[in-house]
Design an enzyme around this catalytic site. Sequence first.
Site, PDB file in Angstrom:
ATOM      1  N   CYS A  54       0.802  -1.233   0.000  1.00  0.00           N
ATOM      2  CA  CYS A  54       0.000   0.000   0.000  1.00  0.00           C
ATOM      3  C   CYS A  54       0.833   1.280   0.000  1.00  0.00           C
ATOM      4  CB  CYS A  54      -0.941  -0.017   1.198  1.00  0.00           C
ATOM      5  SG  CYS A  54      -2.084  -1.397   1.176  1.00  0.00           S
TER       6      CYS A  54
HETATM    7  N1  LIG Z   1      -2.428  -6.075   2.155  1.00  0.00           N
HETATM    8  C1  LIG Z   1      -2.952  -5.013   2.725  1.00  0.00           C
HETATM    9  O1  LIG Z   1      -2.602  -4.652   3.842  1.00  0.00           O
HETATM   10  C2  LIG Z   1      -4.024  -4.192   2.044  1.00  0.00           C
HETATM   11  C3  LIG Z   1      -4.786  -3.313   2.820  1.00  0.00           C
HETATM   12  C4  LIG Z   1      -5.768  -2.561   2.212  1.00  0.00           C
HETATM   13  C5  LIG Z   1      -5.967  -2.665   0.835  1.00  0.00           C
HETATM   14  N2  LIG Z   1      -5.203  -3.499   0.086  1.00  0.00           N
HETATM   15  C6  LIG Z   1      -5.481  -3.593  -1.333  1.00  0.00           C
HETATM   16  O2  LIG Z   1      -6.239  -4.771  -1.576  1.00  0.00           O
HETATM   17  C7  LIG Z   1      -5.873  -5.337  -2.837  1.00  0.00           C
HETATM   18  C8  LIG Z   1      -5.404  -6.768  -2.656  1.00  0.00           C
HETATM   19  O3  LIG Z   1      -4.237  -6.758  -1.848  1.00  0.00           O
HETATM   20  P1  LIG Z   1      -3.682  -8.059  -1.136  1.00  0.00           P
HETATM   21  O4  LIG Z   1      -2.639  -7.596  -0.197  1.00  0.00           O
HETATM   22  O5  LIG Z   1      -4.822  -8.888  -0.614  1.00  0.00           O
HETATM   23  O6  LIG Z   1      -3.020  -8.806  -2.388  1.00  0.00           O
HETATM   24  P2  LIG Z   1      -2.557 -10.367  -2.450  1.00  0.00           P
HETATM   25  O7  LIG Z   1      -1.544 -10.435  -3.526  1.00  0.00           O
HETATM   26  O8  LIG Z   1      -2.225 -10.847  -1.076  1.00  0.00           O
HETATM   27  O9  LIG Z   1      -3.870 -11.123  -2.906  1.00  0.00           O
HETATM   28  C9  LIG Z   1      -4.443 -10.966  -4.166  1.00  0.00           C
HETATM   29  C10 LIG Z   1      -4.920 -12.323  -4.668  1.00  0.00           C
HETATM   30  O10 LIG Z   1      -5.573 -12.139  -5.920  1.00  0.00           O
HETATM   31  C11 LIG Z   1      -5.284 -13.270  -6.734  1.00  0.00           C
HETATM   32  N3  LIG Z   1      -5.539 -12.891  -8.134  1.00  0.00           N
HETATM   33  C12 LIG Z   1      -4.809 -12.103  -8.948  1.00  0.00           C
HETATM   34  N4  LIG Z   1      -5.405 -11.982 -10.137  1.00  0.00           N
HETATM   35  C13 LIG Z   1      -6.551 -12.702 -10.076  1.00  0.00           C
HETATM   36  C14 LIG Z   1      -7.595 -12.957 -10.985  1.00  0.00           C
HETATM   37  N5  LIG Z   1      -7.629 -12.376 -12.210  1.00  0.00           N
HETATM   38  N6  LIG Z   1      -8.589 -13.756 -10.589  1.00  0.00           N
HETATM   39  C15 LIG Z   1      -8.605 -14.302  -9.375  1.00  0.00           C
HETATM   40  N7  LIG Z   1      -7.644 -14.101  -8.452  1.00  0.00           N
HETATM   41  C16 LIG Z   1      -6.630 -13.300  -8.810  1.00  0.00           C
HETATM   42  C17 LIG Z   1      -3.842 -13.585  -6.411  1.00  0.00           C
HETATM   43  O11 LIG Z   1      -3.518 -14.928  -6.729  1.00  0.00           O
HETATM   44  C18 LIG Z   1      -3.808 -13.332  -4.908  1.00  0.00           C
HETATM   45  O12 LIG Z   1      -4.080 -14.501  -4.152  1.00  0.00           O
HETATM   46  C19 LIG Z   1      -4.820  -4.400  -3.419  1.00  0.00           C
HETATM   47  O13 LIG Z   1      -5.448  -3.450  -4.230  1.00  0.00           O
HETATM   48  C20 LIG Z   1      -4.260  -3.718  -2.199  1.00  0.00           C
HETATM   49  O14 LIG Z   1      -3.729  -2.439  -2.495  1.00  0.00           O
HETATM   50  C21 LIG Z   1      -4.249  -4.288   0.682  1.00  0.00           C
END
Ligand SMILES: NC(=O)c1ccc[n+]([C@@H]2O[C@H](COP(=O)([O-])OP(=O)(O)OC[C@H]3O[C@@H](n4cnc5c(N)ncnc54)[C@H](O)[C@@H]3O)[C@@H](O)[C@H]2O)c1
Length: 415
Positions: A257
């Site tokens: 982030c």
């Molecule tokens: N990690 C954090 O602390 C946090 C906090 C708030 C917001 N976010 C936001 O949330 C979103 C996700 O972040 P995250 O940390 O969970 O990411 P992550 O990489 O941990 O998880 C994302 C998942 O999506 C899957 N994926 C990717 N493309 C795909 C598709 N086309 N179809 C199905 N699955 C698919 C991946 O395999 C992965 O398991 C981002 O936009 C991030 O900025 C993250």
Amino acid sequence: MKLGIVGLGYVGLPLAIAFAEAGNDVVGLDSDSAKLADLAAGRSYIEDVAAAELAAVGPRLHPTADYADLEDREAIVICVPTPLSNSREPDLSYLREAAASIAAHLQPGQLIVLESTSYPGTTREELLPALSEGGRVVGEDFYLAFSPERIDPGRSDHTIRTTPKLVGGITPACTERARALYEQICDTVEVLSSPETAELAKLLENIFRSVNIALVNEVAQLCDRLGIDVWEVVDAASTKPFGFMRFDPGPGMGGHCLPVDPFYLAFKAREHDFYPEFVELAGKVNQAQPEFCVRRIERALNGAGKPVKGSKILVLGAAYKPGIGDTRESPALRIMTLLGDLGAEVSYHDPYVPELPSQGLTSVDLDQGLAGADLLAIVTAHPNVDHAAAVAAVPLAIDFRGITRGSGADNVERL
Ligand SMILES: NC(=O)c1ccc[n+]([C@@H]2O[C@H](COP(=O)([O-])OP(=O)(O)OC[C@H]3O[C@@H](n4cnc5c(N)ncnc54)[C@H](O)[C@@H]3O)[C@@H](O)[C@H]2O)c1
């Protein structure tokens, strides 16, 4: 309700569990077969999700890679990554791919909510056209809203339930459906006038932190010149009961982030001939912090009459923050690369990060790593690591997290 969560990572898996715990039937969709295999076997790959929690919701969470399994869902929440491209521009490829796949199976009346962080306009400019394919009308044939995820992995004092949830729909009917969805798992749902407001509010929250971390990192660099203890300064300023919010200095920013979001906003701003200087300056200062840390390491070794080249340096903590194994954009990686470029023999220990393929390294046993190390660099202070004992085991240590404050050890330097 019958729900679908697309993307079962740090955001999607805890969300899927929360909805399942609230009694919903949840299809969890991910393109990563290893994650699906773990879930099918009852194994959690996210620190914040205990195997017992998975087991408890077992029959109500269905892992799948097949978008057709979303066809009978009333609502679908998208939690796919929104990283940066190599040229530091928004990479919406995961989002576009997920949107196209959902659109191919979209059914009348489904609510689609985007949780992934992105610049204002993403829901309307990217998702809306994809889902409207074939003449579908938003607010009638389907519903679309943005609701930013606000979790802080590793944190237990604020949960999905207690953290107010923002929702902004394309139409009032979209907003209303999104509000009803989240009221199942959140005590407070704040309704906003548009998805753009919700998108920008999320970016403001993260950029606020980025700017304040940059400020305190800059003060740390100044304190180094002035010979003042930055930690004492921050402690002192924090005694003010109003008008000051504590941020600690450190080796730089990491995670999905804070290092990423400012670039999303800057990208959108540039489209409008606007240059958010504060935002970009904060990113610049924070990105330079690992280099400052390496200079401190060089100086510490120099004081001991050693060059960086050939010195054995053990980095303690590779994740970007304590208590989790996430190494995305972790300053530890940059520090290790820079030290390696200078000819240091770098190893690392991190109980949460068994291997770092990008560095070609695996986590060494702590005692073995400490034995023979010329310098210990504490980059991330994980819980359940005895930092005082680690410092005692080496001739020289440098602490970028302030964890050794008050230890009385005279072989440790601090940021
Ligand atoms: N990690 C954090 O602390 C946090 C906090 C708030 C917001 N976010 C936001 O949330 C979103 C996700 O972040 P995250 O940390 O969970 O990411 P992550 O990489 O941990 O998880 C994302 C998942 O999506 C899957 N994926 C990717 N493309 C795909 C598709 N086309 N179809 C199905 N699955 C698919 C991946 O395999 C992965 O398991 C981002 O936009 C991030 O900025 C993250």
